[in-house]
Design an enzyme around this catalytic site. Structure first.
Site, PDB file in Angstrom:
ATOM      1  N   LYS A 162      81.067 -11.966  57.854  1.00 42.12           N
ATOM      2  CA  LYS A 162      82.108 -11.257  58.600  1.00 42.12           C
ATOM      3  C   LYS A 162      81.426 -10.502  59.722  1.00 42.12           C
ATOM      4  CE  LYS A 162      84.212  -8.054  59.520  1.00 42.12           C
ATOM      5  NZ  LYS A 162      84.486  -7.523  60.925  1.00 42.12           N
ATOM      6  N   GLU A 216      72.443  -0.663  54.889  1.00 45.21           N
ATOM      7  CA  GLU A 216      71.728   0.065  55.942  1.00 45.21           C
ATOM      8  C   GLU A 216      72.773   0.804  56.759  1.00 45.21           C
ATOM      9  OE1 GLU A 216      68.643   0.768  56.374  1.00 45.21           O
ATOM     10  OE2 GLU A 216      68.032  -0.460  54.664  1.00 45.21           O
ATOM     11  N   CYS A 222      70.870   2.279  65.420  1.00 49.44           N
ATOM     12  CA  CYS A 222      70.718   3.133  64.240  1.00 49.44           C
ATOM     13  C   CYS A 222      69.386   3.868  64.283  1.00 49.44           C
ATOM     14  CB  CYS A 222      70.854   2.324  62.956  1.00 49.44           C
ATOM     15  SG  CYS A 222      69.713   0.941  62.819  1.00 49.44           S
ATOM     16  N   GLU A 281      75.591  11.861  63.280  1.00 59.04           N
ATOM     17  CA  GLU A 281      75.259  10.705  64.116  1.00 59.04           C
ATOM     18  C   GLU A 281      76.293  10.563  65.227  1.00 59.04           C
ATOM     19  OE1 GLU A 281      73.592   6.252  63.385  1.00 59.04           O
ATOM     20  OE2 GLU A 281      75.406   6.761  62.287  1.00 59.04           O
TER      21      GLU A 281
END
Length: 482
Positions: A174, A249, A283, A380
């Protein structure tokens, strides 16, 4: 304008719903690049059935033969790198050199795992009985699900799908819904390289619709996911509940530490690269810079001046350093954090505004005097925003880095080898750089974070084998008549 379809059972198949959605260019939001399926759970079930049917034959193929397919796919990606890089830049927003570089990185990852097909697959042990052959063998999990993000739409899928395939698993993928064209290119390269029908299936659509089905189906024996912490935690709970493996992750709040003896010019340049390339949408991007007091003012001034000189614009323009954010949602999130930073009392040194209204552009932004406990310094942002935080000493800098709930990547800048080694030993991050940017990873070494940045798993290199295989221990004795 092209309309693309799902890859199910080796065929490009329209979604059962018949619905499609546009793939937009974030640098010119009025431009539609293509249309892709708006799939529903029935499409995903078709893909799972195709993978389950293809798995036994794929598993029985030799590792070397599977590796040869990956090698051919790597050659195709290399040959097509310019075209793929252009499409990646157009739909994601990173500059063409970065986009082409990511495509070539995906090819390198495929080559690496093609080579892994010729490595050992088990170990032989001494047994108590000298006539017993005692050994282990590695076997695939079965059907695995791969859920990938939009910020590295070909490299991250490659580093998940390549090991999954070479170790004998069938894959249902996906991809991110805002970078579907790049996903198509990777899938097409594998198909053109001779991947058997049904071994890789690609279903486009919204993660909120397809993700729960993929993670909760008992046919799926493992899920590899890169994305947000909120979604990752849900996947982990769903997989643990039914006994499936999971690999997550997730986020980061990556810090650069600039000590008083650092090379100032190098520290500024590497901070710019880590924070502003890919528009900060990594990231591993630099989000905090913790500067020891003697260098604080000089570093902040030099960083701001360098940011003011960066060219922001069309990712296909060779003069562009930073393209747009990937979507309207990303732009809104980044601008919201910039406003929040000002409300929290941080000093906006440069940037802070939206730019060309034809795309999702935001100026490179630097804040100074940031409270280390503020949201600007702890959450973040995933955009071109840097928070400069002062520290009185290396001890305080380490405390500030380790005070984060995340622990993905970090860098320290110093000329002192002893301080560098101490930093490496004490920092709570899965990836540590000395005198280089926080971003960047090579395909043959483990990648992953500590604390809330991951599920305590690692990707890439030989670590991928630990996730995509399971170990069987064999005791083989001779028949009594022998």
């Amino acid at each position: 304008m092209s309309t693309y379809h799902n890859l199910i059972g080796g065929r490009w198949t329209a979604a059962r719903s018949g619905r499609v959605r546009p793939d937009l260019n974030p640098s010119r939001t009025s431009e539609v690049l293509a249309h892709f399926p708006e799939s529903d759970p029935l499409d995903l079930q078709d893909a799972l059935e195709a993978a389950s049917s293809a798995y036994p034959k794929w598993r029985s193929m030799s590792l070397v033969a599977r590796g040869d397919i990956l090698y051919r796919a790597a050659e195709l990606l290399t040959a097509r790198a310019d075209a793929i890089g252009r499409d990646l830049a157009l739909e994601e927003g990173k500059t063409f050199p970065e986009a082409k570089g990511e495509t070539l990185r995906a090819a390198a990852i495929l080559r690496y795992y093609a080579g892994e097909a010729r490595q050992e697959t088990g170990e032989v042990y001494a047994a108590q009985d000298p006539t017993t052959l005692l050994y282990t063998r590695r076997e695939p999990l079965g059907v695995v699900g791969v859920i990938t993000p939009w910020n590295f739409p070909i490299a991250i899928p490659a580093w998940k799908i390549a090991p999954a395939l070479v170790y004998g698993n069938a894959v249902v993928w996906k991809p991110a819904d805002i970078t579907p064209l790049t996903a198509f290119h990777l899938a097409q390269a594998l198909v053109d390289a001779g991947l058997p029908e049904g071994v890789l299936n690609v279903v486009y659509g919204r993660g909120s619709v397809l993700g729960p089905v993929l993670t909760e189906d008992r046919a799926v024996r493992g899920i590899s996911f890169t994305g947000s912490n909120a979604v990752g935690r849900g996947i982990g709970i769903a997989c643990a509940t039914r006994g499936a493996k999971y690999q997550l992750e997730m986020g980061g709040k990556n810090a650069v530490v600039v000590l008083a003896d650092a090379d100032l010019e190098l520290a500024v340049e590497m901070t710019i690269r880590g924070a502003m390339r890919s528009t900060g949408q990594k990231c591993t991007a630099t989000s905090r810079v913790i500067v020891e007091a003697p260098l604080l003012d000089a570093f902040t001034e030099a960083l701001a001046e360098r940011c003011r000189g960066l060219q922001v614009g069309d990712p296909l323009d060779s003069a562009t350093y930073m393209g747009p954010l990937a979507s309207a949602d990303q732009q809104k999130t980044v601008l919201d954090y910039i406003r929040l930073g000002q409300e929290e009392g941080a000093r906006l040194v440069t940037g802070g505004e939206a730019l060309d209204p034809s795309g999702y552009y935001v100026a490179p932004t630097v804040f100074a005097g940031v409270n280390p406990g503020s949201r600007l310094a702890t959450e973040e942002i995933f955009g071109p925003v840097v928070a400069v935080v002062p520290a009185a000493s290396m001890d305080e800098a380490l405390q500030l880095v380790n005070g984060s709930s995340f622990g993905l990547s970090s860098s320290v800048f110093t000329r002192d080898l002893g301080k560098a080694l101490r930093y490496v030993e004490e920092v709570e991050c899965g990836i540590v750089h000395v005198n280089s940017e926080t971003a960047g990873a090579e395909p043959h070494v483990p990648f992953g974070g500590m604390k809330e940045s991951s599920s305590n798993s690692r990707e890439q290199g030989k670590s991928a084998r630990e996730f995509f295989t399971q170990v069987k221990t064999v005791y083989m004795d001779r028949p009594a008549s022998v």
